[in-house]
Design an enzyme around this catalytic site. Structure first.
Site, PDB file in Angstrom:
ATOM      1  N   GLU A  45      -0.460  -8.667   5.059  1.00 47.00           N
ATOM      2  CA  GLU A  45      -0.200  -8.855   6.495  1.00 47.00           C
ATOM      3  C   GLU A  45      -1.481  -8.964   7.311  1.00 47.00           C
ATOM      4  OE1 GLU A  45      -0.477  -4.348   6.190  1.00 47.00           O
ATOM      5  OE2 GLU A  45      -0.087  -6.088   4.911  1.00 47.00           O
ATOM      6  N   HIS A  60      -3.292  -5.610   1.374  1.00 47.00           N
ATOM      7  CA  HIS A  60      -2.496  -5.802   2.591  1.00 47.00           C
ATOM      8  C   HIS A  60      -2.386  -7.280   2.968  1.00 47.00           C
ATOM      9  CE1 HIS A  60      -2.103  -1.618   4.250  1.00 47.00           C
ATOM     10  NE2 HIS A  60      -3.043  -1.419   3.351  1.00 47.00           N
ATOM     11  N   CYS A 101       0.839  -1.206   0.000  1.00 48.82           N
ATOM     12  CA  CYS A 101       0.000   0.000   0.000  1.00 48.82           C
ATOM     13  C   CYS A 101       0.878   1.261   0.000  1.00 48.82           C
ATOM     14  CB  CYS A 101      -0.970  -0.044   1.185  1.00 48.82           C
ATOM     15  SG  CYS A 101      -2.344   1.137   1.056  1.00 48.82           S
TER      16      CYS A 101
END
EC number: 6.3.5.3
Length: 235
Positions: A198, A196, A87
């Site tokens: 994660e 994302h 991002c």
């Protein structure tokens, strides 16, 4: 060996701790790094995390691309170190000219947050080797400046050389040209994407799946891929 993966914190970073946790869950050692330092602390790979570095003033990622540690990031990229920009980190990589093109305000002028389906277009990179080519995955997405742009000739080059790493499926959430969600450089060590990974590494906290709510862990393969790349290079 245990892969040591650095996560750089910039003023305004929001997802640096999440990235560190993802690395640890994948079996690596997360190393916290600071934007104002020139020391990469001997790490084997790097993550530039999401957030709003320097308040996204000027352009998203533009000021962070000039942070002191980015000199070391550029040098590490040139030497082949695996580097992932997530991002805002993707925006930094573009602004630092480690990946081509640009990222602008979403076409609908609104912040978007959703679980996003992607297709893996290139699994021959340091961050995608644990995926299958053409695999469809679901990764959370949250951005306001995620519209990927490039000239037609540059887009043709990216397509022709296989540098599109991920493509949006189902819906284009931000107006990115040719549905591009992520890129790799020619060497395959630098990868950037808007969604994302994660946030999709641990059951109970990821996207919904047919099996159970919040059970999606498609993002984990980003980090296991990098760990495998590092360990393989050291063998």
């Amino acid at each position: 060996m245990t892969a040591r993966i650095g996560v750089i914190t910039f003023p305004g970073s929001l997802d640096d701790r999440d990235a560190q946790r993802a690395i640890e869950i994948a079996g690596g050692e997360a190393v916290a790094l600071w934007h104002g330092s020139h020391d990469l602390d001997g790490v084997d790979a790097l993550v530039l995390p999401g957030g709003f570095s320097y308040g996204d003033y000027l352009r998203a990622g533009a000021i962070a691309a000039l942070a002191p540690i980015m000199a070391e990031v550029k040098d590490a990229a040139a030497k082949g170190m695996p580097i992932l920009g997530i991002c805002n980190g993707f925006q930094m990589l573009v602004e630092a000219h480690l990946l081509p093109g640009g990222l602008i305000r979403n076409a609908h002028q609104q912040f978007v947050r959703r679980d996003q389906k992607l297709r893996v277009e290139n699994n021959d990179t340091a961050w995608t080797s644990d995926f299958a080519s053409g695999q469809e995955i679901v990764i959370p997405l949250k951005n306001a400046d995620g519209g990927y742009i490039a000239s037609e000739s540059e887009l043709d080059r990216l397509e022709g050389e296989g540098l599109v790493a991920f493509r949006y499926l189902g819906v284009n959430p931000n107006g990115s040209l040719r549905d591009i969600a992520g890129l790799t450089n020619e060497r395959g060590n630098v990868v950037g994407l808007m969604p994302h990974p994660e946030h999709a590494v641990e059951p109970g906290f990821g996207p919904d799946t047919a099996a159970a709510m919040r059970s999606g862990v498609d993002g984990l393969s980003f980090f296991t891929s990098a760990i495998a790349a590092v360990v393989g290079a050291a063998a």
